[in-house]
Scaffold this motif. Structure first.
Motif, mmCIF file in Angstrom:
data_model
loop_
_atom_site.group_PDB
_atom_site.id
_atom_site.type_symbol
_atom_site.label_atom_id
_atom_site.label_comp_id
_atom_site.label_asym_id
_atom_site.label_seq_id
_atom_site.Cartn_x
_atom_site.Cartn_y
_atom_site.Cartn_z
ATOM 1 N N ARG A 169 0.852 -1.196 0.000
ATOM 2 C CA ARG A 169 0.000 0.000 0.000
ATOM 3 C C ARG A 169 0.878 1.232 0.000
ATOM 4 O O ARG A 169 1.916 1.269 0.652
ATOM 5 N N GLY A 170 0.448 2.259 -0.733
ATOM 6 C CA GLY A 170 1.150 3.530 -0.711
ATOM 7 C C GLY A 170 2.403 3.527 -1.568
ATOM 8 O O GLY A 170 2.527 2.764 -2.531
ATOM 9 N N GLU A 171 3.341 4.395 -1.195
ATOM 10 C CA GLU A 171 4.554 4.585 -1.992
ATOM 11 C C GLU A 171 5.769 4.709 -1.081
ATOM 12 O O GLU A 171 5.756 5.452 -0.097
ATOM 13 N N ARG A 172 6.803 3.975 -1.431
ATOM 14 C CA ARG A 172 8.092 4.035 -0.724
ATOM 15 C C ARG A 172 9.058 4.825 -1.600
ATOM 16 O O ARG A 172 9.446 4.376 -2.677
ATOM 17 N N LEU A 173 9.455 6.004 -1.132
ATOM 18 C CA LEU A 173 10.376 6.862 -1.874
ATOM 19 C C LEU A 173 11.688 6.941 -1.108
ATOM 20 O O LEU A 173 11.709 7.317 0.076
ATOM 21 N N VAL A 174 12.781 6.580 -1.767
ATOM 22 C CA VAL A 174 14.096 6.558 -1.130
ATOM 23 C C VAL A 174 15.137 7.074 -2.114
ATOM 24 O O VAL A 174 14.874 7.223 -3.310
ATOM 25 N N ALA A 175 16.334 7.335 -1.596
ATOM 26 C CA ALA A 175 17.504 7.588 -2.439
ATOM 27 C C ALA A 175 18.541 6.526 -2.096
ATOM 28 O O ALA A 175 18.785 6.244 -0.919
ATOM 29 N N LEU A 176 19.144 5.940 -3.121
ATOM 30 C CA LEU A 176 20.103 4.852 -2.937
ATOM 31 C C LEU A 176 21.482 5.282 -3.407
ATOM 32 O O LEU A 176 21.620 5.926 -4.452
ATOM 33 N N THR A 177 22.496 4.899 -2.638
ATOM 34 C CA THR A 177 23.857 5.175 -3.057
ATOM 35 C C THR A 177 24.795 4.103 -2.530
ATOM 36 O O THR A 177 24.412 3.271 -1.692
ATOM 37 N N PHE A 178 26.029 4.130 -3.032
ATOM 38 C CA PHE A 178 27.045 3.139 -2.682
ATOM 39 C C PHE A 178 28.342 3.881 -2.396
ATOM 40 O O PHE A 178 28.692 4.833 -3.094
ATOM 41 N N ILE A 179 29.046 3.426 -1.361
ATOM 42 C CA ILE A 179 30.209 4.152 -0.868
ATOM 43 C C ILE A 179 31.451 3.282 -0.942
ATOM 44 O O ILE A 179 31.423 2.109 -0.535
ATOM 45 N N GLU A 180 32.525 3.855 -1.460
ATOM 46 C CA GLU A 180 33.845 3.251 -1.330
ATOM 47 C C GLU A 180 34.494 3.862 -0.100
ATOM 48 O O GLU A 180 34.675 5.076 -0.015
ATOM 49 N N SER A 181 34.819 3.026 0.861
ATOM 50 C CA SER A 181 35.409 3.501 2.107
ATOM 51 C C SER A 181 36.921 3.625 1.973
ATOM 52 O O SER A 181 37.556 2.904 1.201
#
Length: 221
Positions: free
Chosen positions: A161-173
């Motif tokens: 139900r509804g909407e899941r809004l996210v931002a995704l990223t990947f990190i080199e440590s």
């Protein structure tokens, strides 16, 4: 190690990102990950809006002290604004070890989900991280980030139900070895918590250990 970092985004940034999502054209998420048949989501397809949203999220992460001492970031993929509507999901997968980055490849040590929807706005859609034989289901309020090792198997459950809004990223440590990264993070946490009660000589010795381990373990630029 995985961690939930609250208030990475302030309310103004959350509202701007939601506004970008409201007027952006979204495309099939598999465009950002060819060969990922288990991926069923949408990503921003408008280049200008994608770049603006990526800048907002990246700036917020890099200014956050908790994120910096957890991830020791060396480089980051531009965050991608991602939408899951009802019926959408991302099946169990592991993130690619190397990703194209301007001028070179980026090694994905850590993955990061920054939440733009409030938990009450949708049902389902939990981030599920597999740890050995157990699974941990993770949700977070708008503005928070969840950081977890890119080496783990994980998935996003179907939104019902509804909407899941996210931002995704990947990190080199700067510290590729996860155990060393966790140890140095813990040392820094001890210093932050107990440091004010230490005498100056003890605190200085702790700082010496931290900095010399960082010098020994960290990747140079």
């Amino acid at each position: 190690m995985f961690s939930t970092i609250p208030d990475v985004l302030d309310q103004r940034e959350i509202e701007e990102l939601r506004g970008i999502a409201a007027r952006a054209a979204f495309i099939d998420g598999r465009a950002s990950a060819p060969g990922a048949p288990l991926k069923n989501n949408l990503v921003v397809g408008d280049r200008g809006l994608l770049e603006r949203s990526a800048q907002i999220v990246a700036d917020a992460l890099f200014r956050n002290e908790d994120f910096r001492v957890l991830a020791f970031p060396k480089a980051m993929m531009p965050p991608i604004l991602t939408r899951y509507g009802a019926g959408m999901y991302y099946g169990t997968h592991v993130d690619a070890a190397f990703m194209p980055h301007p001028g070179r490849s980026l090694r994905s040590d850590l993955s990061c989900t920054v939440f733009l929807s409030d938990p009450a706005d949708y049902e389902g859609g939990a981030l599920v991280v597999r740890l050995g034989t157990e699974e941990v289901r993770l949700r977070a309020p708008a503005g928070a980030a969840i950081v977890y090792p890119s080496t783990t198997l994980h998935r996003v459950e179907e939104v019902t139900r509804g909407e899941r809004l996210v931002a995704l990223t990947f990190i080199e440590s700067r510290i590729a070895d996860a155990e060393r990264r966790d140890l140095l993070h813990e040392l820094k946490e001890i210093g932050a918590i107990a440091g004010p009660a230490m005498d100056i000589d003890t605190y200085t010795r702790l700082q010496r250990v931290e900095e010399n381990l960082f010098r020994r373990w960290a990747d140079p630029d």
